[in-house]
Design a protein around this motif. Structure first.
Motif, PDB file in Angstrom:
ATOM      1  N   CYS A  43       0.831  -1.208   0.000  1.00  0.00           N
ATOM      2  CA  CYS A  43       0.000   0.000   0.000  1.00  0.00           C
ATOM      3  C   CYS A  43       0.863   1.256   0.000  1.00  0.00           C
ATOM      4  CB  CYS A  43      -0.909  -0.010   1.233  1.00  0.00           C
ATOM      5  SG  CYS A  43      -1.927   1.464   1.410  1.00  0.00           S
ATOM      6  N   THR A  44       0.590   2.175  -0.922  1.00  0.00           N
ATOM      7  CA  THR A  44       1.343   3.433  -0.990  1.00  0.00           C
ATOM      8  C   THR A  44       0.611   4.568  -0.277  1.00  0.00           C
ATOM      9  OG1 THR A  44       0.326   3.924  -3.135  1.00  0.00           O
ATOM     10  CG2 THR A  44       2.459   2.790  -3.148  1.00  0.00           C
ATOM     11  N   GLY A  45      -0.612   4.282   0.159  1.00  0.00           N
ATOM     12  CA  GLY A  45      -1.374   5.281   0.902  1.00  0.00           C
ATOM     13  C   GLY A  45      -1.448   4.898   2.366  1.00  0.00           C
ATOM     14  N   ARG A  46      -2.685   4.787   2.863  1.00  0.00           N
ATOM     15  CA  ARG A  46      -2.913   4.418   4.262  1.00  0.00           C
ATOM     16  C   ARG A  46      -3.865   3.226   4.318  1.00  0.00           C
ATOM     17  NH1 ARG A  46       0.572   7.607   4.363  1.00  0.00           N
ATOM     18  NH2 ARG A  46       0.870   9.462   5.689  1.00  0.00           N
ATOM     19  N   ILE A  47      -3.811   2.511   5.426  1.00  0.00           N
ATOM     20  CA  ILE A  47      -4.798   1.482   5.682  1.00  0.00           C
ATOM     21  C   ILE A  47      -5.976   2.164   6.372  1.00  0.00           C
ATOM     22  CG2 ILE A  47      -5.281  -0.751   6.742  1.00  0.00           C
ATOM     23  CD1 ILE A  47      -2.994  -0.746   4.652  1.00  0.00           C
ATOM     24  N   ILE A  48      -7.146   2.110   5.738  1.00  0.00           N
ATOM     25  CA  ILE A  48      -8.343   2.720   6.321  1.00  0.00           C
ATOM     26  C   ILE A  48      -9.185   1.605   6.926  1.00  0.00           C
ATOM     27  CG2 ILE A  48     -10.409   4.081   5.888  1.00  0.00           C
ATOM     28  CD1 ILE A  48      -8.993   5.342   3.513  1.00  0.00           C
ATOM     29  N   VAL A  49      -9.337   1.648   8.234  1.00  0.00           N
ATOM     30  CA  VAL A  49     -10.102   0.622   8.952  1.00  0.00           C
ATOM     31  C   VAL A  49     -11.501   1.164   9.242  1.00  0.00           C
ATOM     32  CG1 VAL A  49     -10.132  -0.945  10.923  1.00  0.00           C
ATOM     33  CG2 VAL A  49      -7.935  -0.131  10.008  1.00  0.00           C
ATOM     34  N   THR A  50     -12.516   0.337   9.046  1.00  0.00           N
ATOM     35  CA  THR A  50     -13.885   0.775   9.294  1.00  0.00           C
ATOM     36  C   THR A  50     -14.698  -0.359   9.899  1.00  0.00           C
ATOM     37  OG1 THR A  50     -15.790   1.907   8.308  1.00  0.00           O
ATOM     38  CG2 THR A  50     -14.761   0.169   6.996  1.00  0.00           C
ATOM     39  N   GLY A  51     -15.705  -0.003  10.681  1.00  0.00           N
ATOM     40  CA  GLY A  51     -16.564  -0.994  11.322  1.00  0.00           C
ATOM     41  C   GLY A  51     -17.590  -0.296  12.192  1.00  0.00           C
ATOM     42  N   MET A  52     -18.735  -0.950  12.405  1.00  0.00           N
ATOM     43  CA  MET A  52     -19.827  -0.393  13.210  1.00  0.00           C
ATOM     44  C   MET A  52     -19.885  -1.076  14.573  1.00  0.00           C
ATOM     45  SD  MET A  52     -21.760   2.090  12.124  1.00  0.00           S
ATOM     46  CE  MET A  52     -23.253   1.837  13.092  1.00  0.00           C
ATOM     47  N   GLY A  53     -20.400  -0.344  15.562  1.00  0.00           N
ATOM     48  CA  GLY A  53     -20.637  -0.939  16.873  1.00  0.00           C
ATOM     49  C   GLY A  53     -19.377  -1.476  17.506  1.00  0.00           C
ATOM     50  N   LYS A  54     -19.484  -2.704  18.071  1.00  0.00           N
ATOM     51  CA  LYS A  54     -18.325  -3.317  18.734  1.00  0.00           C
ATOM     52  C   LYS A  54     -17.195  -3.561  17.742  1.00  0.00           C
ATOM     53  CE  LYS A  54     -20.595  -3.646  22.634  1.00  0.00           C
ATOM     54  NZ  LYS A  54     -21.880  -3.064  22.155  1.00  0.00           N
ATOM     55  N   SER A  55     -17.550  -3.910  16.509  1.00  0.00           N
ATOM     56  CA  SER A  55     -16.518  -4.086  15.476  1.00  0.00           C
ATOM     57  C   SER A  55     -15.777  -2.779  15.222  1.00  0.00           C
ATOM     58  CB  SER A  55     -17.153  -4.582  14.173  1.00  0.00           C
ATOM     59  OG  SER A  55     -17.649  -5.889  14.319  1.00  0.00           O
ATOM     60  N   GLY A  56     -16.503  -1.668  15.349  1.00  0.00           N
ATOM     61  CA  GLY A  56     -15.873  -0.367  15.184  1.00  0.00           C
ATOM     62  C   GLY A  56     -14.867  -0.087  16.284  1.00  0.00           C
ATOM     63  N   HIS A  57     -15.228  -0.459  17.529  1.00  0.00           N
ATOM     64  CA  HIS A  57     -14.289  -0.268  18.639  1.00  0.00           C
ATOM     65  C   HIS A  57     -13.009  -1.083  18.413  1.00  0.00           C
ATOM     66  CE1 HIS A  57     -17.201   2.046  20.763  1.00  0.00           C
ATOM     67  NE2 HIS A  57     -18.011   1.039  21.016  1.00  0.00           N
ATOM     68  N   ILE A  58     -13.194  -2.335  17.975  1.00  0.00           N
ATOM     69  CA  ILE A  58     -12.026  -3.178  17.683  1.00  0.00           C
ATOM     70  C   ILE A  58     -11.240  -2.586  16.515  1.00  0.00           C
ATOM     71  CG2 ILE A  58     -11.255  -5.458  16.959  1.00  0.00           C
ATOM     72  CD1 ILE A  58     -12.366  -5.349  19.813  1.00  0.00           C
ATOM     73  N   GLY A  59     -11.961  -2.070  15.520  1.00  0.00           N
ATOM     74  CA  GLY A  59     -11.297  -1.466  14.364  1.00  0.00           C
ATOM     75  C   GLY A  59     -10.418  -0.298  14.753  1.00  0.00           C
ATOM     76  N   ARG A  60     -10.883   0.512  15.688  1.00  0.00           N
ATOM     77  CA  ARG A  60     -10.062   1.640  16.153  1.00  0.00           C
ATOM     78  C   ARG A  60      -8.757   1.138  16.756  1.00  0.00           C
ATOM     79  NH1 ARG A  60     -12.860   6.475  16.310  1.00  0.00           N
ATOM     80  NH2 ARG A  60     -15.134   6.291  16.114  1.00  0.00           N
ATOM     81  N   LYS A  61      -8.854   0.072  17.533  1.00  0.00           N
ATOM     82  CA  LYS A  61      -7.643  -0.478  18.156  1.00  0.00           C
ATOM     83  C   LYS A  61      -6.704  -1.056  17.097  1.00  0.00           C
ATOM     84  CE  LYS A  61      -4.890  -3.478  20.350  1.00  0.00           C
ATOM     85  NZ  LYS A  61      -4.002  -4.490  19.707  1.00  0.00           N
ATOM     86  N   ILE A  62      -7.261  -1.755  16.124  1.00  0.00           N
ATOM     87  CA  ILE A  62      -6.433  -2.325  15.061  1.00  0.00           C
ATOM     88  C   ILE A  62      -5.711  -1.220  14.295  1.00  0.00           C
ATOM     89  CG2 ILE A  62      -6.478  -3.572  12.859  1.00  0.00           C
ATOM     90  CD1 ILE A  62      -8.737  -5.292  14.004  1.00  0.00           C
TER      91      ILE A  62
END
Length: 324
Positions: A43-62
């Motif tokens: 990847c030459t840009g950024r990794i964009i992580v996304t998720g809703m609810g509890k998956s979103g909380h985990i996504g922020r940590k990832i």
């Protein structure tokens, strides 16, 4: 009548179920995981992580773990993406979307737009045949047999599996990039680890007139005055060329007093420590601490290539700098 709760039994059951969910992840590692890592490492840009609810909380940590281990990443809420934040996405980015069902409406809504901009998509789902999984270039399967929740409803084992899979991605990429302790410290300059890995002796030491020094031939009485004035618990002893020939410390003073030496008549070289330990200014302060602890000394002289003093520091300086 409410049944008496067995908290320990509940906790043990939860830990056992989540441990089993994590162990089962090994069986889900396949070519898709390899492909996901390849997409992210290229990847030459950024990794964009996304998720809703509890998956979103985990996504922020990832996202935070990826960013702190050498893979630039950030989190975007999928609901906000539909209302302007999709402008953060570019074709150079890689999108990592978390959804246990693979059918989260807010994520499914933005899938056509992600595909349209030709950004690689990695899904993390429990349903390989879901809309999200089918749209992805690689799907990371995190299906669990059972949630730790006795109702099998609250995301527990599944979110633990997501978290561990995210860590597996981050560490695999870290090792591929050859990410070092020094690289990690640059991402954590405000933490204790950053101070240990970035702070050097030259950043901590006293220098110039603050370095305690006396010449050979100086009386023990006058050397004590230098030790007291500079407040480092020791003084360097120099020859006529300004080269360190020894050091006089609080310990040397105690030994001299035990032998009842004459304070005014005894030259410092008779009671100093010869072959003293010295360090260089460019070593890490953490390494300096290790030397002091192994030698059981509280202060050190800093010398140049000619063994001339350019600085001095003691344990208090390391404590003040946050190295301890």
């Amino acid at each position: 009548m409410t049944k008496k709760a067995d908290f320990l039994a509940s906790a043990r059951r939860t830990i056992q179920l989540e441990t089993e969910a994590v162990k089962d992840l090994e069986n889900h590692l396949d070519g898709d995981f390899q492909h996901a890592c390849e997409l992210m490492s290229q990847c030459t840009g950024r990794i964009i992580v996304t998720g809703m609810g509890k998956s979103g909380h985990i996504g922020r940590k990832i996202a935070a773990t990826l960013a702190s281990t050498g893979t630039p990443a950030f989190f975007v809420h999928p609901g906000e993406a539909s209302h302007g934040d999709l402008g953060m996405f570019t074709s150079e980015d890689v999108v990592l979307a978390l959804s246990n069902s693979g059918e989260t409406a807010e994520i499914v809504t933005i899938l056509p737009l992600i595909k349209r901009m030709n950004a690689p998509l990695i899904s993390m789902t429990a349903k390989p045949d879901s809309n999200l999984s089918r749209a992805a270039n690689a799907n990371l399967h995190i299906g669990v047999e059972k949630e730790a929740c006795p109702l099998n409803l609250a995301p527990t084992s599944s979110t633990t599996a997501q978290l561990v899979m995210g860590d597996a991605l981050a560490i695999a990429l870290l090792e591929t990039k050859g990410f070092s302790k020094e690289d990690f410290a640059f991402s954590h300059p405000g933490g204790s680890l950053g101070r240990q890995l970035l702070l050097k002796v030259e950043n901590v030491m006293h220098s110039g007139d603050d370095v305690p020094c006396v010449k050979e031939g100086t009386s023990l009485h006058n050397a004590l005055f230098e030790v007291t004035q500079k407040r480092l618990g020791m003084t360097a002893v120099l020859n006529e060329a300004g080269v360190v020939t020894g050091v006089f410390t609080d310990g040397d003073l105690r030994r001299a007093l035990d032998h009842e030496v004459n304070l005014k008549g005894t030259p410092i070289e008779q009671v100093m420590t010869v072959d003293c330990t010295t360090i260089r200014a460019d070593i890490l302060a953490a390494e300096c601490l290790q030397i002091m602890e192994s030698k059981q000394i509280n202060a050190l002289l800093v010398v140049d290539d000619d063994n001339k003093p350019i600085g001095a520091l003691n344990m208090h300086d390391l404590l003040k700098a946050g190295v301890l």
